[in-house]
Scaffold this motif. Sequence first.
Motif, PDB file in Angstrom:
ATOM      1  N   ALA A 170       0.819  -1.214   0.000  1.00 63.06           N
ATOM      2  CA  ALA A 170       0.000   0.000   0.000  1.00 63.06           C
ATOM      3  C   ALA A 170       0.852   1.263   0.000  1.00 63.06           C
ATOM      4  O   ALA A 170       0.516   2.253  -0.657  1.00 63.06           O
ATOM      5  CB  ALA A 170      -0.921  -0.002   1.224  1.00 63.06           C
ATOM      6  N   ILE A 171       1.974   1.234   0.725  1.00 64.67           N
ATOM      7  CA  ILE A 171       2.752   2.454   0.945  1.00 64.67           C
ATOM      8  C   ILE A 171       3.686   2.783  -0.214  1.00 64.67           C
ATOM      9  O   ILE A 171       3.798   3.945  -0.626  1.00 64.67           O
ATOM     10  CB  ILE A 171       3.554   2.335   2.257  1.00 64.67           C
ATOM     11  CG1 ILE A 171       2.588   2.346   3.450  1.00 64.67           C
ATOM     12  CG2 ILE A 171       4.571   3.462   2.392  1.00 64.67           C
ATOM     13  CD1 ILE A 171       3.249   2.016   4.770  1.00 64.67           C
ATOM     14  N   VAL A 172       4.359   1.772  -0.766  1.00 65.11           N
ATOM     15  CA  VAL A 172       5.402   2.030  -1.769  1.00 65.11           C
ATOM     16  C   VAL A 172       4.907   2.850  -2.964  1.00 65.11           C
ATOM     17  O   VAL A 172       5.595   3.786  -3.399  1.00 65.11           O
ATOM     18  CB  VAL A 172       6.040   0.699  -2.230  1.00 65.11           C
ATOM     19  CG1 VAL A 172       6.884   0.908  -3.479  1.00 65.11           C
ATOM     20  CG2 VAL A 172       6.905   0.122  -1.113  1.00 65.11           C
ATOM     21  N   PRO A 173       3.718   2.563  -3.532  1.00 62.14           N
ATOM     22  CA  PRO A 173       3.273   3.381  -4.676  1.00 62.14           C
ATOM     23  C   PRO A 173       3.096   4.857  -4.336  1.00 62.14           C
ATOM     24  O   PRO A 173       3.074   5.705  -5.235  1.00 62.14           O
ATOM     25  CB  PRO A 173       1.925   2.743  -5.062  1.00 62.14           C
ATOM     26  CG  PRO A 173       2.006   1.347  -4.554  1.00 62.14           C
ATOM     27  CD  PRO A 173       2.788   1.445  -3.282  1.00 62.14           C
ATOM     28  N   LEU A 330      -6.604   6.734  -1.137  1.00 63.14           N
ATOM     29  CA  LEU A 330      -6.444   5.605  -2.054  1.00 63.14           C
ATOM     30  C   LEU A 330      -7.641   4.664  -1.960  1.00 63.14           C
ATOM     31  O   LEU A 330      -7.903   4.064  -0.918  1.00 63.14           O
ATOM     32  CB  LEU A 330      -5.152   4.850  -1.739  1.00 63.14           C
ATOM     33  CG  LEU A 330      -4.847   3.627  -2.610  1.00 63.14           C
ATOM     34  CD1 LEU A 330      -4.722   4.024  -4.083  1.00 63.14           C
ATOM     35  CD2 LEU A 330      -3.575   2.939  -2.131  1.00 63.14           C
ATOM     36  N   ARG A 331      -8.372   4.531  -3.053  1.00 63.86           N
ATOM     37  CA  ARG A 331      -9.553   3.669  -3.083  1.00 63.86           C
ATOM     38  C   ARG A 331      -9.136   2.204  -2.904  1.00 63.86           C
ATOM     39  O   ARG A 331      -8.199   1.725  -3.535  1.00 63.86           O
ATOM     40  CB  ARG A 331     -10.302   3.844  -4.398  1.00 63.86           C
ATOM     41  CG  ARG A 331     -11.596   3.035  -4.481  1.00 63.86           C
ATOM     42  CD  ARG A 331     -12.380   3.344  -5.743  1.00 63.86           C
ATOM     43  NE  ARG A 331     -13.024   4.663  -5.664  1.00 63.86           N
ATOM     44  CZ  ARG A 331     -12.786   5.661  -6.492  1.00 63.86           C
ATOM     45  NH1 ARG A 331     -11.899   5.518  -7.458  1.00 63.86           N
ATOM     46  NH2 ARG A 331     -13.408   6.820  -6.360  1.00 63.86           N
ATOM     47  N   GLY A 332      -9.821   1.513  -2.027  1.00 64.21           N
ATOM     48  CA  GLY A 332      -9.508   0.114  -1.774  1.00 64.21           C
ATOM     49  C   GLY A 332      -8.543  -0.082  -0.622  1.00 64.21           C
ATOM     50  O   GLY A 332      -8.342  -1.205  -0.158  1.00 64.21           O
ATOM     51  N   GLU A 333      -7.950   0.998  -0.133  1.00 63.49           N
ATOM     52  CA  GLU A 333      -7.038   0.914   1.008  1.00 63.49           C
ATOM     53  C   GLU A 333      -7.854   1.071   2.290  1.00 63.49           C
ATOM     54  O   GLU A 333      -8.357   2.150   2.592  1.00 63.49           O
ATOM     55  CB  GLU A 333      -5.976   2.011   0.906  1.00 63.49           C
ATOM     56  CG  GLU A 333      -5.123   2.198   2.139  1.00 63.49           C
ATOM     57  CD  GLU A 333      -4.435   0.922   2.587  1.00 63.49           C
ATOM     58  OE1 GLU A 333      -4.198   0.796   3.792  1.00 63.49           O
ATOM     59  OE2 GLU A 333      -4.145   0.051   1.751  1.00 63.49           O
ATOM     60  N   GLU A 334      -8.009  -0.024   3.011  1.00 67.55           N
ATOM     61  CA  GLU A 334      -8.902  -0.039   4.167  1.00 67.55           C
ATOM     62  C   GLU A 334      -8.145  -0.158   5.484  1.00 67.55           C
ATOM     63  O   GLU A 334      -8.590  -0.839   6.398  1.00 67.55           O
ATOM     64  CB  GLU A 334      -9.898  -1.205   4.030  1.00 67.55           C
ATOM     65  CG  GLU A 334     -10.746  -1.169   2.772  1.00 67.55           C
ATOM     66  CD  GLU A 334     -11.637   0.065   2.699  1.00 67.55           C
ATOM     67  OE1 GLU A 334     -11.937   0.638   3.777  1.00 67.55           O
ATOM     68  OE2 GLU A 334     -12.015   0.461   1.586  1.00 67.55           O
ATOM     69  N   ALA A 335      -7.005   0.472   5.580  1.00 68.17           N
ATOM     70  CA  ALA A 335      -6.236   0.403   6.822  1.00 68.17           C
ATOM     71  C   ALA A 335      -6.989   1.105   7.944  1.00 68.17           C
ATOM     72  O   ALA A 335      -7.639   2.131   7.740  1.00 68.17           O
ATOM     73  CB  ALA A 335      -4.870   1.054   6.629  1.00 68.17           C
ATOM     74  N   THR A 336      -6.907   0.536   9.127  1.00 69.75           N
ATOM     75  CA  THR A 336      -7.534   1.159  10.288  1.00 69.75           C
ATOM     76  C   THR A 336      -6.731   2.389  10.702  1.00 69.75           C
ATOM     77  O   THR A 336      -5.568   2.566  10.310  1.00 69.75           O
ATOM     78  CB  THR A 336      -7.584   0.180  11.464  1.00 69.75           C
ATOM     79  OG1 THR A 336      -6.235  -0.145  11.854  1.00 69.75           O
ATOM     80  CG2 THR A 336      -8.318  -1.099  11.074  1.00 69.75           C
ATOM     81  N   CYS A 337      -7.352   3.225  11.511  1.00 73.85           N
ATOM     82  CA  CYS A 337      -6.638   4.402  12.013  1.00 73.85           C
ATOM     83  C   CYS A 337      -5.428   3.980  12.842  1.00 73.85           C
ATOM     84  O   CYS A 337      -4.379   4.638  12.803  1.00 73.85           O
ATOM     85  CB  CYS A 337      -7.584   5.263  12.849  1.00 73.85           C
ATOM     86  SG  CYS A 337      -8.855   6.109  11.871  1.00 73.85           S
ATOM     87  N   ALA A 338      -5.571   2.873  13.572  1.00 76.78           N
ATOM     88  CA  ALA A 338      -4.452   2.380  14.381  1.00 76.78           C
ATOM     89  C   ALA A 338      -3.282   1.962  13.494  1.00 76.78           C
ATOM     90  O   ALA A 338      -2.117   2.246  13.802  1.00 76.78           O
ATOM     91  CB  ALA A 338      -4.903   1.208  15.253  1.00 76.78           C
TER      92      ALA A 338
END
Length: 370
Positions: A170-173, A330-338
């Motif tokens: 998720a982060i590298v792009p 980013l659409r599709g990136e569902e990381a939690t706030c934590a």
Amino acid sequence: VGRVELMMAAFTGVGAASSNGFDSRAASCTRRRASRTTIRMAEELGDSTDKPGPLTTMEWAKVWFDNIRQTYVLKTDDKNAPQASGEIAELQGAFPFALYKYFMKLGAVYTLAFGPKKFYVVSDPVVAKHILRRKSLLYDKGMLADILEGIMGKGLIPADFETWKKRRRAIVPGFHEAFLNRMIRTFSDCTTRMKSRINGEMDRRKGSVVLDLEAEYCSLALDIIGLAVFNYDFNSVTSMNPIIKAVYRMLQEAEWRSKFLIPIWNVEPLNWVVPRLRAFREDQKLLNDTLDDLIELAVSSKSSEDLEQLVQRNYDNVNDPSLLRYLVDLRGEEATCAQLRDDLMTMLIAGHETTASLLTWATYLILQRP
């Protein structure tokens, strides 16, 4: 594979600096030592691809016993790697210079032993590739990851393999060309601010100023990372606020924990009794609350877009060009706030001091050979 702690020490090349410039004989000798060590380590490591399980208490005890025996009795490593023994104090303040001294004396792979703790220090690119790419699953992240988990949670450094793969993907792009081009302006703005402060101090002192370059670079890197990663201006080049103090105290705490033999911070009641552990909890809460507020602000103004759209954004005309903004949108990136907070904390804590150390080391080398 024997479980050891790994410290990666990166150097600009193999060679030796002398008063007359580059010492080719020393460089050649160092290369030969590095090649022999590389071949020996590759043979010792073998081709196993089985991922080892976590160490038990008895296995940890055996590792510590073996380390003490090899350091103080046998005076050698079980892999016959050159061994550097010393005091922790030798590595404080001028860490790269101490490692460079050992590098020139012992070669590109050696062990650094302090009592029951032992590290392999690697600057040979072949061995580094073996450890980090070819056989990465064979190596435990070790003591440092255990210590940092209490600070960075499930950030990229202490994360388990599955979490690491997901977060890295998720982060590298986010480090795409448009973002990097915009960050050059941020680098320039922050550097100009530091330069103006130093020039002002030189004017006040009639041109004679002694600078701690690593401290200056630490402040510069902290400001850059704050703006680039989560759009927060620490302004640490010109001021010192409670959040900046908390960052530095947490770094000092991580360093202290790496030297302390017994992980007392894992005993929960002690975190409320021991003054330094209680202070660490307070600093951590302050940073977590600050990052949570920034994440909440970003989420409240979320504008979901596909990766292609984010890459094509005009970052010169947006108010918030930060990596946090990218991850939230980013659409599709569902990381939690934590999880987002852990990612940001990792970049903040792990990023700015290492950057400052590298800049200091680079400046030193440039001044040696202008």
